[in-house]
Design a protein around this motif. Structure first.
Motif, mmCIF file in Angstrom:
data_model
loop_
_atom_site.group_PDB
_atom_site.id
_atom_site.type_symbol
_atom_site.label_atom_id
_atom_site.label_comp_id
_atom_site.label_asym_id
_atom_site.label_seq_id
_atom_site.Cartn_x
_atom_site.Cartn_y
_atom_site.Cartn_z
ATOM 1 N N VAL A 154 -13.373 -52.325 92.744
ATOM 2 C CA VAL A 154 -12.032 -52.152 93.303
ATOM 3 C C VAL A 154 -11.010 -53.011 92.554
ATOM 4 O O VAL A 154 -9.911 -52.550 92.234
ATOM 5 C CB VAL A 154 -12.026 -52.469 94.812
ATOM 6 N N SER A 155 -11.378 -54.251 92.249
ATOM 7 C CA SER A 155 -10.440 -55.167 91.586
ATOM 8 C C SER A 155 -10.314 -54.897 90.093
ATOM 9 O O SER A 155 -9.367 -55.354 89.458
ATOM 10 C CB SER A 155 -10.884 -56.621 91.794
ATOM 11 N N GLY A 156 -11.283 -54.188 89.529
ATOM 12 C CA GLY A 156 -11.295 -53.953 88.091
ATOM 13 C C GLY A 156 -12.078 -54.995 87.322
ATOM 14 O O GLY A 156 -12.164 -54.940 86.098
ATOM 15 N N ASP A 157 -12.688 -55.956 88.022
ATOM 16 C CA ASP A 157 -13.472 -56.998 87.361
ATOM 17 C C ASP A 157 -14.830 -56.500 86.871
ATOM 18 O O ASP A 157 -15.447 -57.130 86.021
ATOM 19 C CB ASP A 157 -13.676 -58.198 88.291
ATOM 20 N N VAL A 158 -15.326 -55.395 87.426
ATOM 21 C CA VAL A 158 -16.581 -54.784 86.983
ATOM 22 C C VAL A 158 -16.231 -53.443 86.348
ATOM 23 O O VAL A 158 -15.577 -52.607 86.989
ATOM 24 C CB VAL A 158 -17.566 -54.569 88.167
ATOM 25 N N PRO A 159 -16.622 -53.224 85.093
ATOM 26 C CA PRO A 159 -16.334 -51.937 84.452
ATOM 27 C C PRO A 159 -17.023 -50.793 85.208
ATOM 28 O O PRO A 159 -18.188 -50.901 85.576
ATOM 29 C CB PRO A 159 -16.945 -52.083 83.053
ATOM 30 N N PRO A 160 -16.294 -49.703 85.436
ATOM 31 C CA PRO A 160 -16.854 -48.597 86.219
ATOM 32 C C PRO A 160 -17.609 -47.585 85.360
ATOM 33 O O PRO A 160 -17.296 -46.398 85.371
ATOM 34 C CB PRO A 160 -15.595 -47.982 86.840
ATOM 35 N N TRP A 161 -18.620 -48.015 84.638
ATOM 36 C CA TRP A 161 -19.359 -47.136 83.726
ATOM 37 C C TRP A 161 -19.716 -45.813 84.411
ATOM 38 O O TRP A 161 -20.435 -45.802 85.408
ATOM 39 C CB TRP A 161 -20.640 -47.806 83.231
ATOM 40 N N GLY A 162 -19.196 -44.727 83.874
ATOM 41 C CA GLY A 162 -19.512 -43.410 84.394
ATOM 42 C C GLY A 162 -18.811 -43.049 85.686
ATOM 43 O O GLY A 162 -18.953 -41.939 86.176
ATOM 44 N N LEU A 163 -18.075 -43.982 86.257
ATOM 45 C CA LEU A 163 -17.315 -43.754 87.490
ATOM 46 C C LEU A 163 -15.844 -43.569 87.118
ATOM 47 O O LEU A 163 -15.436 -43.912 86.004
ATOM 48 C CB LEU A 163 -17.463 -44.953 88.436
ATOM 49 N N PRO A 164 -15.017 -43.060 88.022
ATOM 50 C CA PRO A 164 -13.594 -42.945 87.715
ATOM 51 C C PRO A 164 -12.990 -44.299 87.353
ATOM 52 O O PRO A 164 -13.404 -45.328 87.869
ATOM 53 C CB PRO A 164 -12.994 -42.426 89.026
ATOM 54 N N ASP A 165 -12.008 -44.275 86.467
ATOM 55 C CA ASP A 165 -11.326 -45.497 86.046
ATOM 56 C C ASP A 165 -9.824 -45.243 86.098
ATOM 57 O O ASP A 165 -9.344 -44.410 85.337
ATOM 58 C CB ASP A 165 -11.763 -45.881 84.643
ATOM 59 N N PRO A 166 -9.073 -45.851 87.016
ATOM 60 C CA PRO A 166 -9.521 -46.878 87.950
ATOM 61 C C PRO A 166 -10.412 -46.288 89.034
ATOM 62 O O PRO A 166 -10.311 -45.111 89.387
ATOM 63 C CB PRO A 166 -8.221 -47.431 88.546
ATOM 64 N N PHE A 167 -11.268 -47.147 89.571
ATOM 65 C CA PHE A 167 -12.321 -46.709 90.481
ATOM 66 C C PHE A 167 -11.796 -45.908 91.663
ATOM 67 O O PHE A 167 -12.329 -44.859 91.986
ATOM 68 C CB PHE A 167 -13.133 -47.922 90.957
ATOM 69 N N LEU A 168 -10.765 -46.378 92.321
ATOM 70 C CA LEU A 168 -10.237 -45.672 93.490
ATOM 71 C C LEU A 168 -9.069 -44.759 93.150
ATOM 72 O O LEU A 168 -8.469 -44.164 94.042
ATOM 73 C CB LEU A 168 -9.812 -46.677 94.580
ATOM 74 N N GLY A 169 -8.732 -44.660 91.887
ATOM 75 C CA GLY A 169 -7.633 -43.795 91.499
ATOM 76 C C GLY A 169 -6.297 -44.197 92.103
ATOM 77 O O GLY A 169 -5.425 -43.366 92.284
ATOM 78 N N GLY A 170 -6.158 -45.454 92.455
ATOM 79 C CA GLY A 170 -4.903 -45.950 93.006
ATOM 80 C C GLY A 170 -4.755 -45.775 94.519
ATOM 81 O O GLY A 170 -3.760 -46.177 95.087
ATOM 82 N N ASP A 171 -5.745 -45.171 95.178
ATOM 83 C CA ASP A 171 -5.668 -44.970 96.631
ATOM 84 C C ASP A 171 -6.626 -45.912 97.327
ATOM 85 O O ASP A 171 -7.842 -45.716 97.290
ATOM 86 C CB ASP A 171 -6.001 -43.515 96.981
ATOM 87 N N SER A 172 -6.097 -46.928 97.965
ATOM 88 C CA SER A 172 -6.951 -47.896 98.659
ATOM 89 C C SER A 172 -6.823 -47.776 100.178
ATOM 90 O O SER A 172 -7.042 -48.745 100.902
ATOM 91 C CB SER A 172 -6.639 -49.319 98.203
ATOM 92 N N THR A 173 -6.493 -46.590 100.647
ATOM 93 C CA THR A 173 -6.393 -46.357 102.092
ATOM 94 C C THR A 173 -7.765 -46.487 102.722
ATOM 95 O O THR A 173 -8.717 -45.828 102.301
ATOM 96 C CB THR A 173 -5.833 -44.939 102.371
ATOM 97 N N VAL A 174 -7.876 -47.344 103.720
ATOM 98 C CA VAL A 174 -9.164 -47.598 104.384
ATOM 99 C C VAL A 174 -9.185 -46.880 105.724
ATOM 100 O O VAL A 174 -8.213 -46.960 106.495
ATOM 101 C CB VAL A 174 -9.382 -49.115 104.599
ATOM 102 N N ARG A 175 -10.286 -46.207 105.994
ATOM 103 C CA ARG A 175 -10.499 -45.561 107.295
ATOM 104 C C ARG A 175 -11.834 -46.040 107.841
ATOM 105 O O ARG A 175 -12.864 -45.890 107.196
ATOM 106 C CB ARG A 175 -10.511 -44.055 107.137
ATOM 107 N N LEU A 176 -11.787 -46.588 109.040
ATOM 108 C CA LEU A 176 -13.013 -47.006 109.723
ATOM 109 C C LEU A 176 -13.538 -45.829 110.551
ATOM 110 O O LEU A 176 -12.754 -45.085 111.130
ATOM 111 C CB LEU A 176 -12.748 -48.195 110.649
ATOM 112 N N SER A 177 -14.863 -45.711 110.614
ATOM 113 C CA SER A 177 -15.470 -44.644 111.420
ATOM 114 C C SER A 177 -15.994 -45.179 112.728
ATOM 115 O O SER A 177 -16.369 -46.277 112.868
ATOM 116 C CB SER A 177 -16.619 -44.014 110.678
#
Length: 177
Positions: A154-177
């Motif tokens: 999420v912070s970008g401190d770990v490279p997202p190998w093979g995952l989207p970059d940026p990891f969340l695509g700029g959407d950090s909306t949190v939903r609890l279930s």
């Protein structure tokens, strides 16, 4: 030592803003009994702080439901069916599902089909690396725990190998279930 949820909350301030006032009371011994193994302490800390949540409609992190620990464990085991199919077709990069020795145990996923697993085997769950299987068939391991991995992605401190970059695509909306 595994990272605590404070790192994830700093990377995802909206998660912290939605933290329930009281700790969730999960019977971890019942969960471990139903699962057939204990789980890492960072995941327990996360589960006591938060119910299942999603971030950006993309990242999904499931935690046990208090009073439904056995059902929660069964769902985690059911999530291994796809990995079993991949392993049987020799398409799992040499990994096998839990409960086989050193088998993978599902711990999180994305809505795009990327899956995060713990690689079990060591008697101390805190030493289990997280294995990431991306929808692009990239497989890699991270040895500092699930919570640290998620915070780093999420912070970008770990490279997202093979995952989207940026990891969340700029959407950090949190939903609890």
């Amino acid at each position: 030592m595994l990272s605590g949820i404070g790192d994830l909350e700093r990377a995802l301030p909206e998660l912290r803003a939605q933290r329930p006032d009281q700790a969730r009371e999960i019977d971890w011994s019942e969960y471990a009994r139903a699962l057939g193994t204990d789980v890492p302490s960072d995941y327990k800390e996360l589960g006591e702080a938060y119910p299942t949540f999603s971030v950006g409609g993309f990242l999904i992190v499931g935690t046990p439901r208090p009073g439904r620990e056995a059902a929660s464990a069964a769902a985690r085991l059911d999530a291994l069916d796809a990995l079993e199919d991949l392993a049987e077709a020799d398409m799992a990069n040499g990994y096998v599902p839990y409960p086989r020795p050193g088998g993978l145990l599902h711990c999180a996923e994305t809505s795009s089909g990327d899956i995060f697993y713990w690689r079990t085997g060591d008697s101390d769950p805190d030493s289990w690396p997280v294995v990431v299987s991306t929808r692009n068939d990239d497989w890699w391991e991270y040895d500092k725990g699930l919570v640290s991995l998620l915070a780093g992605l999420v912070s970008g401190d770990v490279p997202p190998w093979g995952l989207p970059d940026p990891f969340l695509g700029g959407d950090s909306t949190v939903r609890l279930s």
